[in-house]
Design an enzyme around this catalytic site. Structure first.
Site, mmCIF file in Angstrom:
data_model
loop_
_atom_site.group_PDB
_atom_site.id
_atom_site.type_symbol
_atom_site.label_atom_id
_atom_site.label_comp_id
_atom_site.label_asym_id
_atom_site.label_seq_id
_atom_site.Cartn_x
_atom_site.Cartn_y
_atom_site.Cartn_z
ATOM 1 N N CYS A 1 0.929 -1.272 0.127
ATOM 2 C CA CYS A 1 -0.027 0.004 -0.002
ATOM 3 C C CYS A 1 0.763 1.405 -0.014
ATOM 4 O O CYS A 1 1.656 1.579 -1.008
ATOM 5 C CB CYS A 1 -0.874 -0.086 1.136
ATOM 6 S SG CYS A 1 -2.195 1.186 0.964
ATOM 7 N N HIS B 1 -3.156 -5.132 1.300
ATOM 8 C CA HIS B 1 -2.431 -5.775 2.642
ATOM 9 C C HIS B 1 -2.666 -7.187 2.658
ATOM 10 O O HIS B 1 -3.393 -7.705 3.355
ATOM 11 C CB HIS B 1 -3.137 -4.936 3.765
ATOM 12 C CG HIS B 1 -2.778 -3.481 3.656
ATOM 13 N ND1 HIS B 1 -1.890 -2.916 4.497
ATOM 14 C CD2 HIS B 1 -3.555 -2.423 3.032
ATOM 15 C CE1 HIS B 1 -1.970 -1.543 4.270
ATOM 16 N NE2 HIS B 1 -3.153 -1.453 3.378
ATOM 17 N N GLU C 1 -0.965 -8.943 4.765
ATOM 18 C CA GLU C 1 -0.545 -9.018 6.306
ATOM 19 C C GLU C 1 -1.742 -8.986 7.283
ATOM 20 O O GLU C 1 -1.721 -9.523 8.226
ATOM 21 C CB GLU C 1 0.627 -8.070 6.951
ATOM 22 C CG GLU C 1 -0.059 -6.817 7.104
ATOM 23 C CD GLU C 1 -0.186 -5.807 5.710
ATOM 24 O OE1 GLU C 1 -0.537 -4.808 5.869
ATOM 25 O OE2 GLU C 1 0.154 -6.348 4.715
#
Length: 197
Positions: free
Chosen positions: A82, A176, A178
């Protein structure tokens, strides 16, 4: 370097903890990086999401911008998510005043291209180099890539827009991974770090 690479997460802003967890689950020794001397001790680096203009200004304020540029130019593997993708771009189509980039990937990005915070979404994304089906991508005020240079490989698209790229030792996603518990993109990056040494 041992079989277990040491990978830092730039800890100026953003979802640092989630990246540390994802990297550890992908068999890396993960640690936060806030200072140039900590950057010198890692084999690779993740630049997390956050607010790209703020991250750029903090990197300059804390004396990290030039060391980051030097390590990336020298071939250190780097992965940006991002805002991290924006920082790795050679050019931002719509930069804010005072916004700088680290560079490293020959691409032009558009900030917040997928919309405002309340337009955030999740989507299944097929990522080249990641086996086992699509990854769950979380798009939060996400950028997209407007164009890439000849050395940059497009590895994922969503809605007709480029959302993941790779150039040599650099990887970037506008989403994202994660935040999902699916750490396959991080595993791809850990493999990239291992391959350098």
């Amino acid at each position: 370097m041992s079989d277990t690479p040491v990978i830092g997460v730039l800890a100026l802003q953003g979802d640092v903890r989630e990246h540390l967890i994802a990297l550890a689950s992908a068999d890396a020794l993960a640690r936060p990086v806030r200072r140039p001397e900590e950057l010198a001790e890692v084999d690779g680096l993740v630049i997390p999401g956050g607010e790209s203009t703020t991250m750029s200004k903090l990197a300059v304020l804390f004396g990290m911008m030039e060391p980051l540029r030097e390590r990336v130019r020298a071939g250190m593997p780097v992965y940006g998510t991002c805002a991290g993708m924006i920082l790795l771009a050679e050019k931002i189509l719509d930069p804010r005043s005072g916004q700088e980039t680290v560079g490293g990937i020959d691409m032009i990005v558009r900030r917040n291209a997928f919309g405002r915070q309340n337009e955030s979404f999740e989507a299944a994304v097929e990522v080249g180099g990641v086996e086992g089906g699509p990854v769950d991508g979380v798009f939060i005020r996400a950028p997209w890539v407007e164009s890439v240079g000849a050395r940059t490989e497009v590895i994922a698209e969503h809605g007709g827009h480029i959302v993941a790229v790779r150039q040599e030792n650099a990887l970037a996603t506008s989403f994202h991974p994660e935040l999902t518990g699916d750490h396959r993109v991080h595993a791809l990056f850990v493999d990239m770090v291992r391959a350098v040494n």
